[in-house]
Design an enzyme around this catalytic site. Structure first.
Site, PDB file in Angstrom:
ATOM      1  N   GLY A 231     -40.315  79.853  27.473  1.00 36.95           N
ATOM      2  CA  GLY A 231     -41.214  79.099  27.248  1.00 36.95           C
ATOM      3  C   GLY A 231     -42.293  79.577  27.156  1.00 36.95           C
ATOM      4  CD  GLU A 274     -32.730  78.592  29.611  1.00 35.67           C
ATOM      5  OE1 GLU A 274     -31.266  78.962  30.103  1.00 35.67           O
ATOM      6  OE2 GLU A 274     -32.619  77.393  29.343  1.00 35.67           O
ATOM      7  NE  ARG A 313     -43.238  76.530  15.477  1.00 39.33           N
ATOM      8  CZ  ARG A 313     -44.522  76.975  15.782  1.00 39.33           C
ATOM      9  NH1 ARG A 313     -45.435  77.529  14.942  1.00 39.33           N
ATOM     10  NH2 ARG A 313     -44.877  76.346  17.160  1.00 39.33           N
ATOM     11  CE1 TYR A 317     -42.859  70.187  17.160  1.00 39.40           C
ATOM     12  CE2 TYR A 317     -42.840  72.350  16.246  1.00 39.40           C
ATOM     13  CZ  TYR A 317     -41.952  71.158  16.539  1.00 39.40           C
ATOM     14  OH  TYR A 317     -40.781  71.116  17.131  1.00 39.40           O
ATOM     15  CB  CYS A 346     -42.165  64.384  -3.206  1.00 42.41           C
ATOM     16  SG  CYS A 346     -40.539  63.675  -2.188  1.00 42.41           S
ATOM     17  CD  GLU A 347     -42.858  62.934   2.796  1.00 39.12           C
ATOM     18  OE1 GLU A 347     -43.358  62.643   4.297  1.00 39.12           O
ATOM     19  OE2 GLU A 347     -41.915  63.048   3.165  1.00 39.12           O
TER      20      GLU A 347
END
Ligand code: LLP
Length: 418
Positions: A231, A274, A313, A317, A346-347
């Site tokens: 994190g 981690e 990303r 988010y 296409c969006e």
């Protein structure tokens, strides 16, 4: 080349002996570029995070599983986590030994568990039902248990993995049930782990999570390791002078807590962390090309090949990535403008930078999306049957090396049955 808009990559000599324009000419667009020196520096920083001697950094490979980067992490003395048999497979290929891998399973089949067990890889289990399954297929063995410490953190609700609103980990209130299953199958708890979420910039929540998992650990009297999770955040807003995470402060606070706890526990155990993003995000820049610029009603659109098939990303988010501009001609950007930088998917949500103020951009410019090394290529897709980009490493001598080729059209046909 006018290089006014490359201050971040310039300050790290990111592109070594080459330039973004040469890289695009040689390897095509879009393109992920990694800097080996930065990657190694981040590995070393985290290896030196604490002074407590029995300590391991498990690089969280989900952030970027490129084989060459894994080999470098291995050379730097890191271990790895794995989230799937696929990650285990590539990690073994990269040279990690089974003892260096921790398989953090979540809702997996007995076959997936067996894949790790047969290779002598430690499995972390994160529910009572999966502990029961593990006991059935691997009785009398060691196991790791993932607890949910009740504390979460992260840059977006989708990446908070501890606390009361997430699927992960075992709620410690079920400790009696955990112990019953352990006894039934003669399992020994070798370690416990947690991960509170992805991207913290101030150490308080992490330290709270650590204290919480350490108090959970007291329920087990012969642990070999405790894994505090990842994190660790990076500053995505470098052009706005965002501060870095203070690793010195975090390291000192961790040392205090760890030395105190192990003294009371009466045994030196291994402490693991981690991290994924911290190690690899800043080692990566995604390059793309500007093909079309237009005004649609009130907004100027800069049309590129940086669709969300390449970097997800921002769309997933609302994440911010700083953008640099590289130009071959010496045409100056005389003004700054507010633009939407969009891709070729296409969006209408295919926007990599929304209402961003940037120096004027021209067709033919190359854009660099900074801090794209983590959760970039690994979350890319073939949506719209687009080809996933190549990956290039700028090695410590400043030379570019291709470390994954671009997909080909034939790759798109690979799994069809005729
Ligand atoms: N350990 C576990 C069990 C995890 O689930 C994760 C990330 C990590 C370690 C590494 O976290 P890091 O140090 O990289 O923050 N795709 C999102 C991030 C998802 C993270 C998922 N788990 C993004 O692009 O921000």
């Amino acid at each position: 080349m006018l290089t006014l808009h490359n201050q971040v990559s310039n300050s790290t000599n990111f592109f070594g002996n080459t330039t973004p324009i040469e890289l695009i000419q040689q390897y095509g667009s879009p393109l992920y570029v990694y800097n080996e020196e930065i990657f190694r520096t981040r590995c070393k920083e985290l290896k030196n995070l604490i002074t407590y001697p029995q300590y391991a950094v498990n690089y969280s490979v989900k952030a970027n599983g490129n084989l060459t980067l894994l080999k470098i992490a291995h050379e730097e003395g890191l271990n790895v986590d794995a989230m799937s048999p696929g990650e285990i497979y590539v990690e073994l290929e990269a040279g990690f030994s089974p003892e260096q891998i921790l398989y953090i399973s979540n809702n997996v089949s007995s076959n997936e568990m067996l894949y790790a067990i047969e290779k002598n890889i430690m499995v972390s289990i994160d529910s009572l039902s999966q502990l029961e399954l593990y006991g059935k297929i691997n009785p009398n063995a060691k196991v790791c248990i993932r607890f949910n410490p009740g504390i979460g953190a992260g840059h977006h609700e989708k990446v908070i993995t501890g606390g009361k609103k997430t699927k992960f980990g075992i709620d410690p209130k079920y400790m009696d049930e955990v112990k019953k299953i352990l006894k039934k199958y003669h399992l020994k708890v070798a370690g416990i782990n947690q991960h509170i979420g992805s991207l913290f910039m101030d150490s308080n929540n992490y330290i709270e999570g650590v204290k919480s998992v350490l108090s959970i650990a007291e329920a087990f009297d012969d642990l070999e390791f405790i894994d505090f999770g990842g994190g660790f955040g990076i500053p995505y807003q470098k052009l706005n002078h965002e501060e870095r995470l203070d690793l010195n402060e975090l390291g000192c606070r961790l040392d205090d807590v760890i030395y105190q706890w192990t003294k009371n526990y009466g045994k030196q155990i291994t402490i693991k962390i981690e991290p994924g993003r911290y190690i690899v995000a800043e080692s990566g820049i995604l390059l793309g090309t500007v093909y079309a610029i237009k005004q649609n009603y009130n907004m100027k659109y800069v049309g590129t090949d940086l669709g969300f098939n390449v970097l997800k990303r921002p769309v997933m988010y609302d994440s911010h990535h700083d953008i640099e501009i590289y130009r071959e001609s010496n045409k100056p950007s005389n003004q700054s403008e507010i633009v939407n930088i969009v891709g070729n998917i296409c969006e209408s949500g295919d926007i990599i930078a929304k209402q961003r103020e940037l120096p004027e951009i021209f067709e033919g410019d190359i854009l660099g999306v900074l801090d794209a090394g983590a959760y970039g290529y690994c979350m890319s897709s073939n949506y719209n049957n687009r080809l996933r980009p190549a990956e290039v490493l700028i090695d410590t001598n400043g030379h570019a090396q291709l470390i994954r080729r671009r997909d080909t059209l034939e790759d798109l046909m690979r799994n069809f049955q005729f």
